[in-house]
Scaffold this motif. Sequence first.
Motif, PDB file in Angstrom:
ATOM      1  N   GLU A   1      40.537  27.386  48.313  1.00  0.00           N
ATOM      2  CA  GLU A   1      39.608  26.268  48.099  1.00  0.00           C
ATOM      3  C   GLU A   1      39.862  25.535  46.779  1.00  0.00           C
ATOM      4  OE1 GLU A   1      37.641  25.260  50.495  1.00  0.00           O
ATOM      5  OE2 GLU A   1      38.296  26.950  51.721  1.00  0.00           O
ATOM      6  N   GLY A   2      40.835  26.009  46.003  1.00  0.00           N
ATOM      7  CA  GLY A   2      41.154  25.339  44.742  1.00  0.00           C
ATOM      8  C   GLY A   2      40.303  25.793  43.573  1.00  0.00           C
ATOM      9  N   GLY A   3      39.590  26.921  43.741  1.00  0.00           N
ATOM     10  CA  GLY A   3      38.766  27.458  42.655  1.00  0.00           C
ATOM     11  C   GLY A   3      39.574  28.370  41.748  1.00  0.00           C
ATOM     12  N   HIS A   4      38.981  28.738  40.631  1.00  0.00           N
ATOM     13  CA  HIS A   4      39.585  29.671  39.673  1.00  0.00           C
ATOM     14  C   HIS A   4      39.079  31.064  40.031  1.00  0.00           C
ATOM     15  CE1 HIS A   4      40.707  30.857  35.361  1.00  0.00           C
ATOM     16  NE2 HIS A   4      39.987  31.888  35.787  1.00  0.00           N
ATOM     17  N   ALA A   5      39.984  31.966  40.390  1.00  0.00           N
ATOM     18  CA  ALA A   5      39.605  33.330  40.767  1.00  0.00           C
ATOM     19  C   ALA A   5      39.734  34.250  39.558  1.00  0.00           C
ATOM     20  CB  ALA A   5      40.475  33.828  41.909  1.00  0.00           C
ATOM     21  N   GLN A   6      38.595  34.682  39.033  1.00  0.00           N
ATOM     22  CA  GLN A   6      38.612  35.654  37.937  1.00  0.00           C
ATOM     23  C   GLN A   6      38.192  37.006  38.496  1.00  0.00           C
ATOM     24  OE1 GLN A   6      35.525  36.302  34.568  1.00  0.00           O
ATOM     25  NE2 GLN A   6      37.097  35.018  33.613  1.00  0.00           N
ATOM     26  N   ILE A   7      39.013  38.020  38.287  1.00  0.00           N
ATOM     27  CA  ILE A   7      38.651  39.360  38.746  1.00  0.00           C
ATOM     28  C   ILE A   7      38.079  40.141  37.577  1.00  0.00           C
ATOM     29  CG2 ILE A   7      39.546  41.582  39.549  1.00  0.00           C
ATOM     30  CD1 ILE A   7      41.338  40.154  41.436  1.00  0.00           C
TER      31      ILE A   7
ATOM     32  N   ALA B   1      45.009  36.674  40.699  1.00  0.00           N
ATOM     33  CA  ALA B   1      43.888  36.311  39.826  1.00  0.00           C
ATOM     34  C   ALA B   1      44.355  35.340  38.752  1.00  0.00           C
ATOM     35  CB  ALA B   1      43.304  37.564  39.178  1.00  0.00           C
ATOM     36  N   ASP B   2      43.496  34.368  38.436  1.00  0.00           N
ATOM     37  CA  ASP B   2      43.803  33.391  37.384  1.00  0.00           C
ATOM     38  C   ASP B   2      43.424  33.917  36.005  1.00  0.00           C
ATOM     39  OD1 ASP B   2      44.679  31.075  39.054  1.00  0.00           O
ATOM     40  OD2 ASP B   2      42.662  31.302  39.872  1.00  0.00           O
ATOM     41  N   SER B   3      42.465  34.821  35.962  1.00  0.00           N
ATOM     42  CA  SER B   3      42.075  35.452  34.702  1.00  0.00           C
ATOM     43  C   SER B   3      41.443  36.806  35.024  1.00  0.00           C
ATOM     44  CB  SER B   3      41.104  34.570  33.902  1.00  0.00           C
ATOM     45  OG  SER B   3      39.908  34.337  34.613  1.00  0.00           O
ATOM     46  N   LEU B   4      41.273  37.593  33.962  1.00  0.00           N
ATOM     47  CA  LEU B   4      40.765  38.959  34.105  1.00  0.00           C
ATOM     48  C   LEU B   4      39.550  39.117  33.198  1.00  0.00           C
ATOM     49  CD1 LEU B   4      41.197  42.012  34.897  1.00  0.00           C
ATOM     50  CD2 LEU B   4      42.693  42.164  32.906  1.00  0.00           C
ATOM     51  N   CYS B   5      38.497  39.748  33.704  1.00  0.00           N
ATOM     52  CA  CYS B   5      37.305  39.999  32.895  1.00  0.00           C
ATOM     53  C   CYS B   5      37.097  41.505  32.739  1.00  0.00           C
ATOM     54  CB  CYS B   5      36.073  39.382  33.564  1.00  0.00           C
ATOM     55  SG  CYS B   5      34.514  39.798  32.738  1.00  0.00           S
ATOM     56  N   ILE B   6      36.834  41.934  31.512  1.00  0.00           N
ATOM     57  CA  ILE B   6      36.375  43.311  31.280  1.00  0.00           C
ATOM     58  C   ILE B   6      34.859  43.246  31.359  1.00  0.00           C
ATOM     59  CG2 ILE B   6      36.293  45.244  29.668  1.00  0.00           C
ATOM     60  CD1 ILE B   6      38.812  43.938  28.309  1.00  0.00           C
ATOM     61  N   LYS B   7      34.306  43.813  32.415  1.00  0.00           N
ATOM     62  CA  LYS B   7      32.856  43.714  32.672  1.00  0.00           C
ATOM     63  C   LYS B   7      32.178  45.005  32.227  1.00  0.00           C
ATOM     64  CE  LYS B   7      29.624  43.103  36.582  1.00  0.00           C
ATOM     65  NZ  LYS B   7      28.659  42.225  35.916  1.00  0.00           N
TER      66      LYS B   7
ATOM     67  N   THR C   1      49.503  42.578  31.424  1.00  0.00           N
ATOM     68  CA  THR C   1      49.282  41.339  32.163  1.00  0.00           C
ATOM     69  C   THR C   1      49.395  40.132  31.235  1.00  0.00           C
ATOM     70  OG1 THR C   1      47.658  40.100  33.441  1.00  0.00           O
ATOM     71  CG2 THR C   1      46.782  41.579  31.810  1.00  0.00           C
ATOM     72  N   ASP C   2      49.714  38.986  31.801  1.00  0.00           N
ATOM     73  CA  ASP C   2      49.846  37.754  31.021  1.00  0.00           C
ATOM     74  C   ASP C   2      48.661  36.808  31.199  1.00  0.00           C
ATOM     75  OD1 ASP C   2      52.345  38.396  29.927  1.00  0.00           O
ATOM     76  OD2 ASP C   2      53.376  37.739  31.745  1.00  0.00           O
ATOM     77  N   ILE C   3      47.741  37.134  32.099  1.00  0.00           N
ATOM     78  CA  ILE C   3      46.637  36.206  32.369  1.00  0.00           C
ATOM     79  C   ILE C   3      45.558  36.333  31.291  1.00  0.00           C
ATOM     80  CG2 ILE C   3      47.025  36.029  34.855  1.00  0.00           C
ATOM     81  CD1 ILE C   3      44.942  38.150  35.336  1.00  0.00           C
ATOM     82  N   PRO C   4      44.755  35.265  31.080  1.00  0.00           N
ATOM     83  CA  PRO C   4      43.703  35.304  30.049  1.00  0.00           C
ATOM     84  C   PRO C   4      42.695  36.428  30.292  1.00  0.00           C
ATOM     85  CG  PRO C   4      44.030  33.062  30.844  1.00  0.00           C
ATOM     86  CD  PRO C   4      44.822  33.958  31.753  1.00  0.00           C
ATOM     87  N   ILE C   5      42.176  36.961  29.192  1.00  0.00           N
ATOM     88  CA  ILE C   5      41.197  38.052  29.276  1.00  0.00           C
ATOM     89  C   ILE C   5      39.849  37.586  28.739  1.00  0.00           C
ATOM     90  CG2 ILE C   5      40.564  40.330  28.374  1.00  0.00           C
ATOM     91  CD1 ILE C   5      43.501  41.089  28.508  1.00  0.00           C
TER      92      ILE C   5
ATOM     93  N   ALA D   1      41.642  39.146  23.081  1.00  0.00           N
ATOM     94  CA  ALA D   1      40.761  38.584  24.115  1.00  0.00           C
ATOM     95  C   ALA D   1      40.656  37.072  23.927  1.00  0.00           C
ATOM     96  CB  ALA D   1      39.375  39.223  24.050  1.00  0.00           C
ATOM     97  N   ASP D   2      40.694  36.338  25.020  1.00  0.00           N
ATOM     98  CA  ASP D   2      40.733  34.874  24.968  1.00  0.00           C
ATOM     99  C   ASP D   2      39.355  34.227  25.080  1.00  0.00           C
ATOM    100  OD1 ASP D   2      43.832  34.470  25.342  1.00  0.00           O
ATOM    101  OD2 ASP D   2      43.233  35.948  26.836  1.00  0.00           O
ATOM    102  N   ILE D   3      38.434  34.915  25.762  1.00  0.00           N
ATOM    103  CA  ILE D   3      37.129  34.338  26.100  1.00  0.00           C
ATOM    104  C   ILE D   3      36.062  35.408  25.874  1.00  0.00           C
ATOM    105  CG2 ILE D   3      35.787  33.191  27.934  1.00  0.00           C
ATOM    106  CD1 ILE D   3      38.589  32.940  29.440  1.00  0.00           C
ATOM    107  N   ILE D   4      34.881  35.014  25.385  1.00  0.00           N
ATOM    108  CA  ILE D   4      33.749  35.949  25.298  1.00  0.00           C
ATOM    109  C   ILE D   4      32.516  35.316  25.939  1.00  0.00           C
ATOM    110  CG2 ILE D   4      34.524  37.272  23.283  1.00  0.00           C
ATOM    111  CD1 ILE D   4      32.750  35.500  21.514  1.00  0.00           C
TER     112      ILE D   4
END
Length: 468
Positions: free
Chosen positions: A140-146, A173-179, A201-205, A228-231
């Motif tokens: 669908e063209g969305g960003h898949a973050q796992i 996955a386009d990015s990875l989240c530590i949940k 991995t090379d994808i944003p965290i 980490a790239d995002i908080i």
Amino acid sequence: MADTQNRKVKIVETVLRDAHQSLIATRMPTEEMLPIIDKMDKIGYYAVECWGGATFDASLRFLKEDPWKRLRLLRDGFKNTKLQMLFRGQNILGYNHYADDVVEYFVQKSVANGMDIIRIFDCLNDIRNLETAVKATKKEGGHAQIALCYTLGDAYTMDYWKELAKRVEDMGADSLCIKDMAGLLLPYEAEKLVKALKEGTDIPIDMHTHYTSGMAAMTYMKAVEAGADIIDTACSPFALGTSQPSSEVMVKAFQGTPYDTGLDVDKMTEICAYFEPYKEECLKSGLLNPKVMGVNVNTLKYQVPGGMLSNLVKQLHDAGKDDKLQEVLEEIPRVRKDFGEPPLVTPSSQIVGTQAVMNVLSGERYKMVPKESKKLAKGEFGQSVKPMDPEVQKKILGDEEPITCRPADLIEPELPKFEKECAQWKRQPEDVLSYALFPAVAKEYFEYRDAQDTGIDKKAAKDGAYPV
């Protein structure tokens, strides 16, 4: 050391979803959100988390709102900012697995109604349960973050996390989240974990945690320094406690460093000024309990997320057994071990917690077994990181054989059935999905909507025949 040049950390603002889910049981109505959207849209957040999780259920059940309408209104308002949602893999936003056709249709409609980033997780970190949602999001063209659900236990080694991250990246996955839903991740462990994931991995965290244990801001600091790239942070009136660290505080903390967010704290405080009166209103009405604003050290001892703890207290109070809380807290780690050490997040947290309560109250372990415990033992939620205790599994299942395949492989397409059952109430295609996830709750909402729109039964609605 992580490369610190041009490493501006990005901010996901959670006040419109996780912050109020954590502090006021997801009760913030859409009308409270709309007046501030224009100012929020000018801040420069990486994204605003505003949908998914428990917002869908709460909108229908308690607020008598259409969650799809909320999404469209938010999309209309946020012209420059990405919208983000939380998605429970094959469970979607419900508590059981759905057929692939329902998952695909839900993703399609989420993106069509304005969603940009879909954060997808599984309560067991069984990535087989993420595949359909990830493929649908990409289609669908969305960003898949796992999101990988962080937890503690013998099996959760650095090698485990690195291997999982690599599999996630390979999945697309386009990015990875530590949940870190329970606030268990300690600062120096966060540093080690992020470095390990960056090697794999090379994808944003994206780093997500809760302030429940008092560690979160320190954990973010070390995670960002490690790469980490995002908080994920929350506007100050709805920060701390069982919510996230304060957006303004974290932005200020990184100012003048290589991780400077570039966001304007003065403009952000205008957002805070807007939400402060609503927070006071919630405190006055009792919707916001001051207890959830503090630090709970038992989180680190028993690995129990804040929401799960309040649920246990309520279960015991309703049973007139308030004095059994300590026994239940000590039983939870034992039940979790019996079930293969799953992370404690919806729905596994509710299952393990309720089973611990049953074990304590009945006086015999696994004498009383709710159907959800049986599903978990049978493999209907997927595969836990370690095998379940065979004796406990036998006691729960008897002669029934556990399943080993991806659970959704056993579910026939469900959309035609939901379409048929929902036909009399359907006004928009999305109504079928609301019904699919919460049939009884959606039906009640549809009847309330009909009464409101036709003008009939307004007195009945006012008198409580249709709860508001």
